[in-house]
Design an enzyme around this catalytic site. Structure first.
Site, PDB file in Angstrom:
ATOM      1  CB  SER A   1       9.804  -2.711  12.389  1.00  0.00           C
ATOM      2  OG  SER A   1       9.423  -3.959  11.831  1.00  0.00           O
TER       3      SER A   1
ATOM      4  CE1 TYR B   1      10.534  -0.438   7.532  1.00  0.00           C
ATOM      5  CE2 TYR B   1      10.600  -2.721   8.282  1.00  0.00           C
ATOM      6  CZ  TYR B   1       9.992  -1.480   8.264  1.00  0.00           C
ATOM      7  OH  TYR B   1       8.831  -1.285   8.979  1.00  0.00           O
TER       8      TYR B   1
HETATM    9  P1  NAP Z   1       2.106   3.366   4.952  1.00  0.00           P
HETATM   10  O1  NAP Z   1       0.703   2.888   5.019  1.00  0.00           O
HETATM   11  O2  NAP Z   1       2.940   3.120   3.739  1.00  0.00           O
HETATM   12  O3  NAP Z   1       2.091   4.945   5.291  1.00  0.00           O
HETATM   13  C1  NAP Z   1       3.305   5.628   5.294  1.00  0.00           C
HETATM   14  C2  NAP Z   1       3.081   7.057   5.735  1.00  0.00           C
HETATM   15  O4  NAP Z   1       4.361   7.688   5.827  1.00  0.00           O
HETATM   16  C3  NAP Z   1       2.262   7.864   4.761  1.00  0.00           C
HETATM   17  O5  NAP Z   1       1.522   8.819   5.491  1.00  0.00           O
HETATM   18  C4  NAP Z   1       3.332   8.536   3.912  1.00  0.00           C
HETATM   19  O6  NAP Z   1       2.906   9.778   3.340  1.00  0.00           O
HETATM   20  C5  NAP Z   1       4.391   8.798   4.949  1.00  0.00           C
HETATM   21  N1  NAP Z   1       5.734   8.930   4.387  1.00  0.00           N
HETATM   22  C6  NAP Z   1       6.425   8.055   3.606  1.00  0.00           C
HETATM   23  N2  NAP Z   1       7.630   8.529   3.304  1.00  0.00           N
HETATM   24  C7  NAP Z   1       7.724   9.752   3.902  1.00  0.00           C
HETATM   25  C8  NAP Z   1       8.691  10.763   3.938  1.00  0.00           C
HETATM   26  N3  NAP Z   1       9.884  10.631   3.301  1.00  0.00           N
HETATM   27  N4  NAP Z   1       8.431  11.891   4.632  1.00  0.00           N
HETATM   28  C9  NAP Z   1       7.257  12.039   5.281  1.00  0.00           C
HETATM   29  N5  NAP Z   1       6.292  11.122   5.287  1.00  0.00           N
HETATM   30  C10 NAP Z   1       6.514  10.000   4.594  1.00  0.00           C
HETATM   31  O7  NAP Z   1       2.970   2.763   6.144  1.00  0.00           O
HETATM   32  P2  NAP Z   1       2.589   2.117   7.560  1.00  0.00           P
HETATM   33  O8  NAP Z   1       2.554   0.652   7.390  1.00  0.00           O
HETATM   34  O9  NAP Z   1       1.458   2.833   8.176  1.00  0.00           O
HETATM   35  O10 NAP Z   1       3.937   2.430   8.333  1.00  0.00           O
HETATM   36  C11 NAP Z   1       4.071   3.477   9.271  1.00  0.00           C
HETATM   37  C12 NAP Z   1       5.292   3.161  10.123  1.00  0.00           C
HETATM   38  O11 NAP Z   1       5.094   1.894  10.760  1.00  0.00           O
HETATM   39  C13 NAP Z   1       6.591   3.031   9.312  1.00  0.00           C
HETATM   40  O12 NAP Z   1       7.644   3.629  10.017  1.00  0.00           O
HETATM   41  C14 NAP Z   1       6.790   1.527   9.227  1.00  0.00           C
HETATM   42  O13 NAP Z   1       8.142   1.192   9.094  1.00  0.00           O
HETATM   43  C15 NAP Z   1       6.232   1.083  10.574  1.00  0.00           C
HETATM   44  N6  NAP Z   1       5.861  -0.335  10.575  1.00  0.00           N
HETATM   45  C16 NAP Z   1       4.890  -0.818   9.758  1.00  0.00           C
HETATM   46  C17 NAP Z   1       4.596  -2.176   9.779  1.00  0.00           C
HETATM   47  C18 NAP Z   1       3.542  -2.792   8.894  1.00  0.00           C
HETATM   48  O14 NAP Z   1       3.482  -4.036   8.795  1.00  0.00           O
HETATM   49  N7  NAP Z   1       2.699  -2.015   8.258  1.00  0.00           N
HETATM   50  C19 NAP Z   1       5.297  -3.034  10.641  1.00  0.00           C
HETATM   51  C20 NAP Z   1       6.275  -2.495  11.451  1.00  0.00           C
HETATM   52  C21 NAP Z   1       6.555  -1.147  11.427  1.00  0.00           C
HETATM   53  P3  NAP Z   1       2.143   9.822   1.889  1.00  0.00           P
HETATM   54  O15 NAP Z   1       0.718   9.372   2.160  1.00  0.00           O
HETATM   55  O16 NAP Z   1       2.226  11.238   1.477  1.00  0.00           O
HETATM   56  O17 NAP Z   1       2.869   8.887   0.977  1.00  0.00           O
END
Ligand code: NAP
Length: 248
Positions: A143, A157
């Site tokens: 991130s 985080y």
């Molecule tokens: P999201 O929409 O909340 O989706 C999270 C995903 O991770 C879901 O598939 C969830 O599964 C899974 N998950 C959560 N906890 C888990 C665990 N303990 N074990 C296995 N799977 C788990 O999140 P996102 O925004 O797509 O984020 C994905 C990645 O991108 C993360 O690492 C986040 O830090 C990074 N990121 C996101 C952003 C942003 O602005 N969105 C920015 C920078 C980095 P379930 O569906 O079963 O809950």
């Protein structure tokens, strides 16, 4: 035989977008999920509709037995592994460092850092040419928070993502000669469900004006960077942290 990619947290958000794009690019895809089985089944069905093999495995990346079972299931189903996307990640309610408990820190670090280390370990064991594998590629979903710090929101985080950056740099050097490339994407503010975990589902909309490109990003835009880093088009790229932030 198609290449096989494992994407942790592939049921929603950036992981789901990456799974679908990887399938369109010709990979067979294993996604893992924590609890949302319906969302995972839906993505797996969409992958199969693209004539690729898919597998959805419930595996909490903060639990080592779940990770071991996840990789063994990939072994049994596909018999090969070519790429890993360490995507699963969490954040918790926005607060200052003063408000952070040990339990919260343990949850964030076990999911974002320890889970990624253990998945990388299992992938290297299978992909390393040193162990008879075919080589491969790993992309860690870090991130921009790693360099911005996320003050007043989630410094924990941000620190966990900084650890992921260091994993990327160190592991890339460790396994480069064994045929494995390791890179990271560092997304900025992307429209997904994750912001609701922080207590502010509308965060991407609130902060859009503060981003140089004047908008938040889409999960597809991060997926494109991840799948490109996995591909042979990025064959001489390893140890790189690629910002996907609209200039943030
Ligand atoms: P999201 O929409 O909340 O989706 C999270 C995903 O991770 C879901 O598939 C969830 O599964 C899974 N998950 C959560 N906890 C888990 C665990 N303990 N074990 C296995 N799977 C788990 O999140 P996102 O925004 O797509 O984020 C994905 C990645 O991108 C993360 O690492 C986040 O830090 C990074 N990121 C996101 C952003 C942003 O602005 N969105 C920015 C920078 C980095 P379930 O569906 O079963 O809950």
């Amino acid at each position: 035989m198609n290449k096989v990619v494992l994407i942790t947290g592939g049921s929603r958000g950036i992981g789901a977008a990456t799974a679908l794009l990887a399938a369109r690019k010709g990979y067979d895809v294993c996604i893992s999920f924590a609890s949302n089985e319906n969302a995972a089944r839906d993505i797996a069905g969409q992958i199969e509709a693209l004539s690729r093999r898919s597998l959805a495995v419930k595996a909490d990346v903060s639990l080592e037995p779940d990770i071991l079972n996840l990789f063994e299931t990939v072994d049994k189903t596909f018999g090969r592994l070519d790429a890993l996307v360490n995507n699963a990640g969490i954040l918790e309610k926005q607060t200052t460092v003063e408000g952070m408990t040990l339990e919260r820190l343990a949850r964030v670090f076990s999911t974002n850092v320890f889970g990624s280390f253990l998945c990388a370990r299992e992938a290297v064991k299978r992909m390393s040419k040193k162990h008879g594998g075919n080589g491969g590629a790993i992309v860690n979903n870090s991130s921009a928070a790693a360099r911005l710090g996320a003050p007043g929101e989630y410094v924990d985080y941000a620190a966990s993502k900084a650890a992921l950056d260091t994993l990327t740099i160190g592991l890339a050097k460790e396994v480069a000669a064994d045929g494995i490339r390791v890179n990271a994407v560092r997304p900025g503010i992307i429209i997904t469900d994750i912001h609701a975990l922080g207590g502010e589902p509308g965060r991407p909309q609130r902060l859009a004006e503060s981003i140089p490109m004047k908008r938040s990003g889409g999960a597809d835009e991060v997926a494109a960077a991840i799948v490109w880093l996995l591909s042979d088009e990025a064959s001489y790229i390893t140890g790189t942290l690629l910002d996907v932030t609209g200039g943030r």
